[in-house]
Design a protein around this motif. Structure first.
Motif, PDB file in Angstrom:
ATOM      1  N   LEU A   1       0.826  -1.205   0.000  1.00 33.95           N
ATOM      2  CA  LEU A   1       0.000   0.000   0.000  1.00 33.95           C
ATOM      3  C   LEU A   1       0.862   1.257   0.000  1.00 33.95           C
ATOM      4  CD1 LEU A   1      -2.940  -0.931   2.376  1.00 33.95           C
ATOM      5  CD2 LEU A   1      -3.037  -0.595  -0.097  1.00 33.95           C
TER       6      LEU A   1
ATOM      7  N   TRP B   1      -9.074  -1.950   1.778  1.00 38.40           N
ATOM      8  CA  TRP B   1      -8.442  -0.742   1.304  1.00 38.40           C
ATOM      9  C   TRP B   1      -8.870  -0.455  -0.129  1.00 38.40           C
ATOM     10  CZ3 TRP B   1      -6.233  -4.762   3.832  1.00 38.40           C
ATOM     11  CH2 TRP B   1      -5.724  -4.510   5.098  1.00 38.40           C
TER      12      TRP B   1
ATOM     13  N   HIS C   1      -4.137   5.681  -0.607  1.00 42.42           N
ATOM     14  CA  HIS C   1      -5.127   4.650  -0.312  1.00 42.42           C
ATOM     15  C   HIS C   1      -5.949   5.057   0.894  1.00 42.42           C
ATOM     16  CE1 HIS C   1      -1.647   3.716   2.190  1.00 42.42           C
ATOM     17  NE2 HIS C   1      -2.517   3.226   3.056  1.00 42.42           N
TER      18      HIS C   1
END
Length: 135
Positions: free
Chosen positions: A12, A29, A18
């Motif tokens: 991520l 997510w 995100h």
């Protein structure tokens, strides 16, 4: 935290902006799709959070999905796959490291059972020890 969640946290940071999102089966997510965002013409579409890693009901697994459909002659991105398939398609060397670590964890896993409290033992008597009433 599972091996899968550790890898999700590390990718991520690389994928870009995100957000945590609440899905029906838990938290996941949303982020720009690493497969189709680069094909977008407008900056707002490049940054659009059209992809998600969502938990799979009844397991500790996550599923990747992209909700953007490209119609620019390159087909549609509308992809859906398990986390390991996503990782293999996106970054194969990282996928190989992930599978090696996951397999190593399977071999070394030792369940942690709560120890029984021996002070509260259950006593059972055999039928021979019961007192019988005399006739």
């Amino acid at each position: 935290m599972t091996t899968q969640e550790q890898y999700i946290q590390s990718i991520l940071e690389v994928i870009g902006p995100h957000k945590v999102k609440r899905f029906r089966d838990g938290n996941g997510w949303v982020f720009p799709c690493p497969f189709c965002s680069a094909d977008q013409k407008r900056e707002s579409k490049v940054k659009e959070k059209c992809a998600a890693l969502a938990p799979l009901a009844g397991s500790f697994q996550y599923v990747f999905s992209c909700q953007r459909g490209l119609r620019s002659g390159k087909g549609t991105c509308n992809r859906s796959m398990r986390f390991d398939g996503f990782l293999k398609a996106w970054n194969e060397p990282l996928y190989r490291r992930y599978t090696a670590e996951r397999e190593a964890n399977k071999r070394t896993y030792r369940p942690q059972f709560n120890s029984l409290n021996h002070s509260t033992s259950i006593s059972c008597q055999s039928p021979d020890n019961h007192s019988r009433s005399s006739d």
